[in-house]
Structures are given as structure tokens and as C-alpha cells.
Design a protein around this motif. Structure first.
Motif, PDB file in Angstrom:
ATOM      1  N   ASP A  17       0.825  -1.215   0.000  1.00  0.00           N
ATOM      2  CA  ASP A  17       0.000   0.000   0.000  1.00  0.00           C
ATOM      3  C   ASP A  17       0.857   1.262   0.000  1.00  0.00           C
ATOM      4  O   ASP A  17       0.554   2.228  -0.705  1.00  0.00           O
ATOM      5  CB  ASP A  17      -0.927   0.027   1.224  1.00  0.00           C
ATOM      6  N   GLY A  18       1.919   1.224   0.797  1.00  0.00           N
ATOM      7  CA  GLY A  18       2.816   2.385   0.859  1.00  0.00           C
ATOM      8  C   GLY A  18       3.486   2.628  -0.493  1.00  0.00           C
ATOM      9  O   GLY A  18       3.606   3.773  -0.953  1.00  0.00           O
ATOM     10  N   ILE A  19       3.918   1.547  -1.139  1.00  0.00           N
ATOM     11  CA  ILE A  19       4.559   1.691  -2.453  1.00  0.00           C
ATOM     12  C   ILE A  19       3.564   2.269  -3.453  1.00  0.00           C
ATOM     13  O   ILE A  19       3.869   3.215  -4.189  1.00  0.00           O
ATOM     14  CB  ILE A  19       5.069   0.325  -2.965  1.00  0.00           C
ATOM     15  N   LEU A  20       2.346   1.705  -3.448  1.00  0.00           N
ATOM     16  CA  LEU A  20       1.357   2.165  -4.432  1.00  0.00           C
ATOM     17  C   LEU A  20       0.974   3.629  -4.194  1.00  0.00           C
ATOM     18  O   LEU A  20       0.724   4.362  -5.148  1.00  0.00           O
ATOM     19  CB  LEU A  20       0.127   1.261  -4.412  1.00  0.00           C
ATOM     20  N   ASP A  21       0.962   4.074  -2.934  1.00  0.00           N
ATOM     21  CA  ASP A  21       0.711   5.493  -2.662  1.00  0.00           C
ATOM     22  C   ASP A  21       1.772   6.360  -3.338  1.00  0.00           C
ATOM     23  O   ASP A  21       1.458   7.376  -3.970  1.00  0.00           O
ATOM     24  CB  ASP A  21       0.710   5.770  -1.153  1.00  0.00           C
ATOM     25  N   SER A  22       3.040   5.962  -3.184  1.00  0.00           N
ATOM     26  CA  SER A  22       4.122   6.735  -3.824  1.00  0.00           C
ATOM     27  C   SER A  22       3.956   6.726  -5.337  1.00  0.00           C
ATOM     28  O   SER A  22       4.161   7.743  -6.003  1.00  0.00           O
ATOM     29  CB  SER A  22       5.495   6.142  -3.493  1.00  0.00           C
ATOM     30  N   LEU A  23       3.589   5.556  -5.885  1.00  0.00           N
ATOM     31  CA  LEU A  23       3.449   5.468  -7.341  1.00  0.00           C
ATOM     32  C   LEU A  23       2.296   6.342  -7.834  1.00  0.00           C
ATOM     33  O   LEU A  23       2.382   6.964  -8.893  1.00  0.00           O
ATOM     34  CB  LEU A  23       3.232   4.011  -7.774  1.00  0.00           C
ATOM     35  N   ARG A  24       1.235   6.408  -7.052  1.00  0.00           N
ATOM     36  CA  ARG A  24       0.092   7.253  -7.454  1.00  0.00           C
ATOM     37  C   ARG A  24       0.509   8.719  -7.536  1.00  0.00           C
ATOM     38  O   ARG A  24       0.104   9.446  -8.431  1.00  0.00           O
ATOM     39  CB  ARG A  24      -1.071   7.087  -6.471  1.00  0.00           C
ATOM     40  N   THR A  25       1.334   9.129  -6.589  1.00  0.00           N
ATOM     41  CA  THR A  25       1.811  10.522  -6.609  1.00  0.00           C
ATOM     42  C   THR A  25       2.629  10.788  -7.870  1.00  0.00           C
ATOM     43  O   THR A  25       2.453  11.808  -8.541  1.00  0.00           O
ATOM     44  CB  THR A  25       2.682  10.788  -5.353  1.00  0.00           C
TER      45      THR A  25
END
Ligand code: FES
Ligand code: FE2
Length: 385
Positions: free
Chosen positions: A5-13
Motif C-alpha cells: 500500500d505504501g509503495i502504491l501510494d508513492s506510485l500514485r503521486t
């Protein structure tokens, strides 16, 4: 590593602003099993993956088997001369029908000798006529969607990717003079597995590191600071690295070239093409290093998070093969590849280890790392879109 989830948050940004902040992906993205599972589906099965050259199966009956993210496939030239890409999974009990490469009139599974025509249709299945419902005419190795671009064979495993040719048409316009479809594959080197992520390999594509890692192999002729990069927001990055003016030499045709070419250069190139090397990266797995006389092509296959299998192809103009000392020249070209690849091995291995450090953080990119910026936003978009 790896809180998905943390990785995907960064990728969304990164995806949301097109990587306006010129950053790498977060370190956790390079070693996460959960992210790797997503990458297999959304990047490698949903995209176009380069699996080799059409001339590696040049003659009727030629076949070449390989695995692409766990999917066994086989390239086959059928008796009519058509290139086919088939599932290499036997329709009986899941053995690989073809092992390695070779030439055959039919594809015969080594396990129980079920035999397929070169178009994939089942031809013979010993004893199966006594099965209650089995119908041989309904059995075939499923075809895999494929496309040939500039002589390179691409597959799309999930069948849903946008057409390849229009996506690469802007590159065709720039490299038309090389006529690469007519070049021949002189050697393929199986480099084996390496302990770094396919995304570390992509990040190593820039020419900024000529300044450090490749001081002797590239910087002397092709200064990193003079390199340029172009993309159109899509599946490729196109880079050029012009030679220093003072290192250029006159070729037999009176035109300027870069020293160190092993083979006669392609006629008809413009001055920029004669005095530069070009890099065409087709995301996610394909790197062409294009010189006036030689193409070195790297095909990268992820085997796990933080681990790849690498193949290098050496591709020349057909005329080059007639040179009496062709093999010696080719050997020198391969030796040069191994020399700079060994330099990259040192960096990529260390980077993959270091990505697990508590002090590792997303990194700022220089303007010479335009490719990295584009790659990060492209992969972020594929994984979060
Ligand atoms: S698994 Fe191929 S013939 Fe049995
Ligand atoms: Fe490098």
C-alpha cells in the motif's frame, strides 16, 4: 522490503503529476514480492515483451522455446514460412513440448509423444483414440499474440495490449535509414541470472553514468554530458550519445565516424547517426544499442523481485558476415560488451543490496536521467492506472 500500500501510494503521486518532481521510484518498489506479482500482470503480461529476432527461426521447421514471466512459449517457422508463436505447454499433462531450439517437421512432446503440426494443431496422440470423449481435431497449442518490429519479435501474453506498430512509429521515423529488419543475428549470449530488479536495469539505461562507471569504456568517446533523451509519454525512450568531435575519424567513404567500429558502417546514415550511438528502450524489457555497424540488444526477463535473466544479441548487416575475419571482429565486439556489462554488474549488484538499507530513499534525478524520470512515471501509471 515491501509494504504494497505504501509503495502504491508513492506510485500514485508520481503518476498523478507525471513525475514533475524528477524522482526515482521508492526503494521498496525494487524488492517487493507483492509488487512483483502486480508487475507480472500489469506490465509483463499486459505489455509487449521482446523475445528475440525473427531470423533466429529463419527456416521452415526452426523453433526456439523460452519462458516469459513463467509462461512457456515457442517461436516456430511453419512449413509455409510464416512465423508463429505458440504456447509451449503440452495439451496433455503440461510438459514443455519443445526444449531449447532446433529444427523439426513436427513438434513432438518428449513425455508421451503427442505430436503437433508446426501451426500448433495436434497431429497424433498415442492410445488416445480409446478415451471416452477425446477428439484430436479439437486440440491445438494456443497461439500467442505477437508482432514483429524492425525484425524483433514481441509477444503480448494477455492479448489486450494496444497495437505495437503505431506506438513505435515515432522511433521508426528516426531509425529508418538503418533498415534493421534486414540485419542478421550473428550471436546470442545467455548472460544468465543477475541479482537485481528489472527496474534497476531500466534505471541503468541513462548515459549520465558514463562520467563515473564507464569512464574508460564510453566517456572517452561518448561524453555523458552530451547525451540527449526523447520520449512521447509512451512505451519507448530514445537516447543519443554523440562522439566528441576530436575523436572522430574519416571512414573509407570519406565521411566522419567514431573510431573502434568492427564492421563496415551502414551506408546512407546522416552525420548524427554516423557519429553517435543511439539507444532505443522499449518498455519494459528491451534495450537496443545502435551503432552504424552493429546492434547490441539486451532482452531482460524478470524472474523474481530483485532478480533478472539477461540475453544479449549481436546483430550485423548481412554483408559483414562475408568478411574473412568476421568471427574475430565479432569476438572483439562481444568482448567489448562484456567489458562494459561487467562495469554495470558492479553497480547494479551493489544498488540492489543497498536498496534494503534503512537510509535508502527515493532519489533526485539529474536532467541527464530523463529516461529514469520517464520510466518511473510510465511504470507508476501501469501499476496504478
Ligand atoms: S505431457 Fe506431452 S505428451 Fe504427455
Ligand atoms: Fe552502463
Amino acid at each position: 522490503m515491501g509494504d504494497l500500500d505504501g509503495i502504491l501510494d508513492s506510485l500514485r503521486t508520481i503518476a498523478a503529476d507525471g513525475n514533475a518532481g524528477w524522482t526515482t521510484l521508492p526503494p521498496a518498489a525494487f524488492g517487493s514480492d507483492a509488487l512483483f506479482a502486480l508487475e507480472q500482470e500489469r506490465v509483463f503480461k499486459a505489455g509487449w515483451i521482446c523475445v528475440g529476432r525473427a531470423d533466429q527461426v529463419a527456416h521452415p521447421g526452426d523453433y526456439m522455446a523460452l519462458d516469459v514471466v513463467g509462461e512457456p512459449i515457442v517461436l516456430v517457422r511453419d512449413l509455409a514460412g510464416e512465423l508463429r508463436v505458440l504456447s509451449n505447454l503440452c495439451r496433455h499433462r503440461w510438459m514443455s513440448v519443445c526444449l531449447g531450439s532446433g529444427n523439426a517437421k513436427v513438434l513432438s512432446c518428449p513425455y508421451h509423444a503427442w505430436t503437433y503440426r508446426l501451426d500448433g494443431r495436434l497431429w497424433a496422440a498415442p492410445e488416445m483414440d480409446r478415451h471416452p470423449t477425446f477428439d484430436k481435431t479439437k486440440v491445438a497449442l494456443p497461439p500467442i499474440r505477437h508482432a514483429v518490429w524492425q525484425g524483433f519479435v514481441y509477444v503480448n501474453l494477455d492479448g489486450g495490449a494496444e497495437l505495437l506498430a503505431p506506438q513505435l512509429a515515432p522511433v521508426d521515423a528516426r531509425i529508418a535509414a538503418y533498415d534493421l529488419a534486414g540485419w542478421v543475428t550473428a550471436a546470442t549470449q545467455d548472460c544468465g541470472e543477475y541479482p537485481w530488479d528489472w527496474k534497476v536495469m531500466q534505471d541503468n539505461g541513462e548515459c549520465y553514468h558514463h562520467l563515473g562507471l564507464h569512464r574508460d569504456t564510453f566517456e572517452a568517446n561518448y561524453p555523458g554530458r552530451a547525451s540527449g533523451t526523447w520520449d512521447n509519454g509512451g512505451i519507448f525512450t530514445y537516447l543519443w550519445a554523440p562522439a566528441r568531435p576530436e575523436t572522430r575519424v574519416k571512414g573509407g567513404d570519406g565521411l566522419d565516424y567514431v573510431p573502434g567500429m568492427e564492421f563496415p558502417p551502414m551506408p546512407g546514415l546522416d552525420e548524427g547517426q554516423r557519429t553517435s550511438f543511439l539507444l532505443v528502450f522499449v518498455l519494459p524489457n528491451f534495450f537496443i544499442y545502435l551503432q552504424p555497424d552493429l546492434v547490441m540488444n539486451m532482452r531482460v526477463f524478470p524472474v523474481a523481485a530483485g532478480r533478472i535473466r539477461l540475453f544479449a544479441d549481436f546483430i550485423v548487416r548481412p554483408e559483414a558476415r562475408a568478411l574473412p575475419d568476421f568471427q574475430a571482429r565479432l569476438d572483439r565486439a562481444i568482448a567489448f560488451f562484456n567489458r562494459f556489462n561487467d562495469e554495470d554488474v558492479v553497480a547494479n549488484s551493489a544498488i540492489q543490496r543497498n536498496l534494503g538499507s534503512r537510509f535508502a530513499a527515493a532519489a533526485p534525478l539529474s536532467t541527464l536521467e530523463h529516461h529514469n524520470r520517464h520510466f518511473a512515471r510510465w511504470v507508476a501509471k501501469q501499476l496504478t492506472g
